[in-house]
Write a protein that holds these residues in place. Sequence first.
Motif, PDB file in Angstrom:
ATOM      1  N   VAL A  51     -28.536   8.205   1.965  1.00  9.25           N
ATOM      2  CA  VAL A  51     -26.798   7.564   2.801  1.00  9.25           C
ATOM      3  C   VAL A  51     -25.607   7.775   2.227  1.00  9.25           C
ATOM      4  O   VAL A  51     -25.749   7.675   1.208  1.00  9.25           O
ATOM      5  N   ARG A  52     -25.360   9.046   3.523  1.00 10.40           N
ATOM      6  CA  ARG A  52     -23.245   9.878   2.766  1.00 10.40           C
ATOM      7  C   ARG A  52     -22.176   8.452   3.631  1.00 10.40           C
ATOM      8  O   ARG A  52     -22.102   7.959   4.641  1.00 10.40           O
ATOM      9  N   ILE A  53     -21.171   8.347   2.826  1.00 16.89           N
ATOM     10  CA  ILE A  53     -20.615   7.538   3.461  1.00 16.89           C
ATOM     11  C   ILE A  53     -19.532   8.480   3.656  1.00 16.89           C
ATOM     12  O   ILE A  53     -19.031   9.428   2.276  1.00 16.89           O
ATOM     13  N   VAL A  54     -18.642   8.453   4.546  1.00  9.94           N
ATOM     14  CA  VAL A  54     -17.398   9.942   4.743  1.00  9.94           C
ATOM     15  C   VAL A  54     -16.335   9.078   4.920  1.00  9.94           C
ATOM     16  O   VAL A  54     -16.060   8.103   6.066  1.00  9.94           O
ATOM     17  N   ASN A  55     -14.893   9.447   4.490  1.00 10.52           N
ATOM     18  CA  ASN A  55     -13.895   8.291   4.758  1.00 10.52           C
ATOM     19  C   ASN A  55     -12.404   9.577   5.128  1.00 10.52           C
ATOM     20  O   ASN A  55     -12.772  10.995   5.530  1.00 10.52           O
ATOM     21  N   LEU A  56     -12.120   8.727   6.474  1.00 13.37           N
ATOM     22  CA  LEU A  56     -10.583   9.933   7.561  1.00 13.37           C
ATOM     23  C   LEU A  56      -9.767   9.561   6.618  1.00 13.37           C
ATOM     24  O   LEU A  56      -8.982  10.575   7.130  1.00 13.37           O
ATOM     25  N   SER A  57      -9.499   8.193   6.163  1.00 17.86           N
ATOM     26  CA  SER A  57      -8.402   7.848   5.304  1.00 17.86           C
ATOM     27  C   SER A  57      -7.749   9.088   4.313  1.00 17.86           C
ATOM     28  O   SER A  57      -8.265   9.521   3.362  1.00 17.86           O
ATOM     29  N   PRO A  58      -6.665  10.118   5.396  1.00 16.44           N
ATOM     30  CA  PRO A  58      -6.156  10.768   3.953  1.00 16.44           C
ATOM     31  C   PRO A  58      -5.714  10.238   2.640  1.00 16.44           C
ATOM     32  O   PRO A  58      -5.477  11.133   1.134  1.00 16.44           O
ATOM     33  N   ASP A  59      -4.931   9.097   2.678  1.00  8.81           N
ATOM     34  CA  ASP A  59      -4.127   8.408   1.412  1.00  8.81           C
ATOM     35  C   ASP A  59      -4.939   7.309   1.013  1.00  8.81           C
ATOM     36  O   ASP A  59      -4.060   6.224   0.598  1.00  8.81           O
ATOM     37  N   GLY A  60      -5.758   7.605   1.367  1.00  8.41           N
ATOM     38  CA  GLY A  60      -7.167   5.820   1.104  1.00  8.41           C
ATOM     39  C   GLY A  60      -7.355   5.929  -0.078  1.00  8.41           C
ATOM     40  O   GLY A  60      -7.166   6.214  -0.707  1.00  8.41           O
ATOM     41  N   ALA A  61      -7.639   4.310  -0.363  1.00 13.40           N
ATOM     42  CA  ALA A  61      -7.754   4.254  -2.359  1.00 13.40           C
ATOM     43  C   ALA A  61      -9.157   4.815  -2.583  1.00 13.40           C
ATOM     44  O   ALA A  61      -9.465   4.493  -3.237  1.00 13.40           O
ATOM     45  N   LEU A  62      -9.970   4.798  -1.419  1.00 17.30           N
ATOM     46  CA  LEU A  62     -11.335   5.657  -1.277  1.00 17.30           C
ATOM     47  C   LEU A  62     -11.669   6.484  -1.277  1.00 17.30           C
ATOM     48  O   LEU A  62     -11.572   7.303  -0.720  1.00 17.30           O
ATOM     49  N   SER A  63     -11.323   7.456  -3.053  1.00 13.12           N
ATOM     50  CA  SER A  63     -11.536   8.830  -2.716  1.00 13.12           C
ATOM     51  C   SER A  63     -11.804   9.128  -3.820  1.00 13.12           C
ATOM     52  O   SER A  63     -12.708   8.987  -4.901  1.00 13.12           O
ATOM     53  N   GLY A  64     -13.005  10.905  -3.759  1.00 14.46           N
ATOM     54  CA  GLY A  64     -13.505  11.391  -4.455  1.00 14.46           C
ATOM     55  C   GLY A  64     -15.415  10.890  -4.402  1.00 14.46           C
ATOM     56  O   GLY A  64     -14.772  10.287  -4.001  1.00 14.46           O
ATOM     57  N   ASP A  65     -15.934  11.663  -5.400  1.00 16.50           N
ATOM     58  CA  ASP A  65     -17.054  11.353  -5.613  1.00 16.50           C
ATOM     59  C   ASP A  65     -17.345   8.898  -6.035  1.00 16.50           C
ATOM     60  O   ASP A  65     -16.754   8.866  -6.442  1.00 16.50           O
ATOM     61  N   PRO A  66     -17.966   9.101  -4.886  1.00 16.93           N
ATOM     62  CA  PRO A  66     -19.001   9.534  -4.403  1.00 16.93           C
ATOM     63  C   PRO A  66     -19.061   9.417  -2.668  1.00 16.93           C
ATOM     64  O   PRO A  66     -19.965   9.456  -1.972  1.00 16.93           O
ATOM     65  N   PHE A  67     -17.854   9.689  -2.227  1.00 19.52           N
ATOM     66  CA  PHE A  67     -17.081   9.386  -0.720  1.00 19.52           C
ATOM     67  C   PHE A  67     -17.213  10.826  -0.750  1.00 19.52           C
ATOM     68  O   PHE A  67     -16.792  11.507  -1.074  1.00 19.52           O
ATOM     69  N   HIS A  68     -17.153  11.434   0.354  1.00 17.72           N
ATOM     70  CA  HIS A  68     -17.351  12.086   0.740  1.00 17.72           C
ATOM     71  C   HIS A  68     -15.289  12.514   1.966  1.00 17.72           C
ATOM     72  O   HIS A  68     -15.392  11.649   3.465  1.00 17.72           O
ATOM     73  N   GLN A  69     -14.436  13.413   1.789  1.00 14.11           N
ATOM     74  CA  GLN A  69     -13.250  12.814   2.302  1.00 14.11           C
ATOM     75  C   GLN A  69     -14.064  13.986   3.541  1.00 14.11           C
ATOM     76  O   GLN A  69     -13.976  15.050   3.590  1.00 14.11           O
ATOM     77  N   ARG A  70     -12.982  13.401   5.008  1.00 11.24           N
ATOM     78  CA  ARG A  70     -13.036  14.801   5.748  1.00 11.24           C
ATOM     79  C   ARG A  70     -12.146  14.614   6.752  1.00 11.24           C
ATOM     80  O   ARG A  70     -11.516  13.166   6.971  1.00 11.24           O
ATOM     81  N   ASP A  71     -11.302  14.790   7.497  1.00  5.52           N
ATOM     82  CA  ASP A  71     -10.340  15.072   8.431  1.00  5.52           C
ATOM     83  C   ASP A  71     -10.884  15.113   9.683  1.00  5.52           C
ATOM     84  O   ASP A  71     -11.852  15.109   9.832  1.00  5.52           O
ATOM     85  N   TRP A  72     -10.241  14.004  10.776  1.00  3.89           N
ATOM     86  CA  TRP A  72     -10.333  13.616  12.057  1.00  3.89           C
ATOM     87  C   TRP A  72     -10.953  14.700  12.778  1.00  3.89           C
ATOM     88  O   TRP A  72     -12.171  14.861  13.745  1.00  3.89           O
ATOM     89  N   ARG A  73     -10.442  15.358  12.425  1.00  3.85           N
ATOM     90  CA  ARG A  73     -10.465  16.702  13.751  1.00  3.85           C
ATOM     91  C   ARG A  73     -11.799  17.026  13.566  1.00  3.85           C
ATOM     92  O   ARG A  73     -11.885  17.958  14.441  1.00  3.85           O
TER      93      ARG A  73
END
Length: 309
Positions: free
Chosen positions: A282-304
């Motif tokens: 299961v993969r967790i993707v975060n759309l918040s560009p400046d949020g607290a959940l950053s880096g591994d194990p999260f996948h950062q993505r732009d909402w676009r």
Amino acid sequence: MPVARRFANTALKLLYRYTHGPGQRHNERLWPHVAVERDADGHVVGYSYRRRPLPLANASVARASASGTGHIIASGPSINDIDYGRLSLSGVMGVNGAIALLDRHAVRFDYYCFNDTGFVRARPELVRRVVEQELLLFTTPLCLWHVLQRMPPEALRCRLFLVENPQRRALLPARTMAQVRREHPEHELAIFDLDRALGFSRDIRKGVFDVGTVAYTALQIMAWLGYAEIVLHGVDLRNAAAAGRFYESPADRLPTTLDQYLPGHILPSFNRAASLLRESGVRIVNLSPDGALSGDPFHQRDWRALAGS
């Protein structure tokens, strides 16, 4: 809530405290008007308010009944930067005040979750909008009691699925975390920290862990439902007291405890949970560009990227 009802509730609460021990304190609001039915495994299957049964979806919604990508829409200010008019989303769960997004965009919420009685008391107008939707609402027996103090059962058009804290189950004595671990193997409830009561539920019928943000409860539910990718919208978490929620103005901003729980409870839980889920695909993707959940194990993505551009 009418003054007479508020007075009666206070009197019943005081009577309950006088007649019940501290291990039952978490049930003081439910008594005597709520009855909870459980099956042979201890799962909640029925709920009655003032002797009126309310239909629950607990027995009909199955684990792994969903697949693909699901979305959790929270209330962080980064929501203001997303043009939902360009997105076509399915498998969407809103939490707390995310329903206010309907004032701007025609987002369809398939699921909803709130487990904070303070939210129900402070934002009854948003709660009413949630329960009037044809969606599946995940909430607690106590939150449902607070909802029913403010509106009649006929106002609830949503389906109900009740979840509870594994330490404080409805109308049962409280348990220590050590008891919870003894009674539930790792494939049901994964315990991260006994002292801080941190963990992750692999089976929400056994309980869900509350670490100070409803988004974490929603993550456990969406994983149990079977989504292989879970996208976090507005789960900013950083500087929550100063930033406010996307639907608030400075004049009506409510206090928050996110900053208080972030370092010791929220961040450790999200990080451990994301790693645990990654092991099961299961993969967790975060759309918040400046949020607290950053880096591994999260996948950062732009909402676009969700819109294909």
